[in-house]
Write a protein that holds these residues in place. Structure first.
Motif, mmCIF file in Angstrom:
data_model
loop_
_atom_site.group_PDB
_atom_site.id
_atom_site.type_symbol
_atom_site.label_atom_id
_atom_site.label_comp_id
_atom_site.label_asym_id
_atom_site.label_seq_id
_atom_site.Cartn_x
_atom_site.Cartn_y
_atom_site.Cartn_z
ATOM 1 N N VAL A 93 0.954 -1.175 0.079
ATOM 2 C CA VAL A 93 -0.092 -0.022 0.002
ATOM 3 C C VAL A 93 0.744 1.313 0.035
ATOM 4 N N ALA A 94 1.979 1.268 0.679
ATOM 5 C CA ALA A 94 2.807 2.558 0.863
ATOM 6 C C ALA A 94 3.553 2.653 -0.558
ATOM 7 N N ARG A 95 4.017 1.520 -1.321
ATOM 8 C CA ARG A 95 4.467 1.817 -2.663
ATOM 9 C C ARG A 95 3.370 2.251 -3.533
ATOM 10 N N LEU A 96 2.393 1.707 -3.383
ATOM 11 C CA LEU A 96 1.327 2.256 -4.291
ATOM 12 C C LEU A 96 0.872 3.639 -4.253
ATOM 13 N N ARG A 97 0.875 3.898 -3.023
ATOM 14 C CA ARG A 97 0.679 5.399 -2.545
ATOM 15 C C ARG A 97 1.709 6.315 -3.010
ATOM 16 N N ARG A 98 3.117 5.901 -2.868
ATOM 17 C CA ARG A 98 4.168 6.782 -3.686
ATOM 18 C C ARG A 98 4.050 6.755 -5.093
ATOM 19 N N ARG A 99 3.637 5.634 -5.553
ATOM 20 C CA ARG A 99 3.564 5.429 -7.206
ATOM 21 C C ARG A 99 2.479 6.595 -7.623
ATOM 22 N N ALA A 100 1.284 6.545 -6.917
ATOM 23 C CA ALA A 100 0.263 7.242 -7.311
ATOM 24 C C ALA A 100 0.858 8.867 -7.112
ATOM 25 N N ALA A 101 1.508 9.000 -6.112
ATOM 26 C CA ALA A 101 1.918 10.505 -5.794
ATOM 27 C C ALA A 101 2.917 10.962 -7.049
ATOM 28 N N ARG A 104 0.735 11.595 -10.259
ATOM 29 C CA ARG A 104 0.130 12.804 -10.058
ATOM 30 C C ARG A 104 0.973 14.187 -10.313
#
Length: 106
Positions: A93-101, A104
């Motif tokens: 989840v942390a990796r996906l959030r970083r990738r989403a950021a 963006r």
């Protein structure tokens, strides 16, 4: 306006006709055995309920309920500490959030 009400009446007639053809299951056949002879509480007259003494819980009932409340609260505390996500999910989840950021920001 008249056309709308005619369509509504036609729809209502069709729906009523279809409902008349519907077969409903016999509810007596699906009753749980023993329900017909179960000991149900008797109805009390409304006057007795309105004018009678206010029911109070006994000390034993209060202690039993407070014990149950305590047990439920401790169970709720334990359940709040349980990790629901399987191992590795937090990192993913942390990796996906970083990738989403990162996406963006582009």
């Amino acid at each position: 306006m008249r056309k709308v009400s005619c369509h509504f009446l036609i729809w209502l007639a069709v729906a009523g006709g279809l409902a008349g053809c519907t077969q409903f299951p016999e509810l007596d056949a699906v009753a749980t055995p023993g329900v017909a002879t179960a000991a149900y509480p008797e109805f009390l007259p409304l006057g007795d309920l309105l004018n009678g003494a206010v029911p109070r819980a006994s000390e034993a009932e209060i202690v039993a309920v407070e014990g149950r409340v305590s047990a439920l609260r401790s169970r709720a505390d334990r359940l709040q500490r349980v990790a629901i996500a399987p191992r590795g999910v937090d990192g993913r989840v942390a990796r996906l959030r970083r990738r989403a950021a990162e996406l963006r920001a582009q």
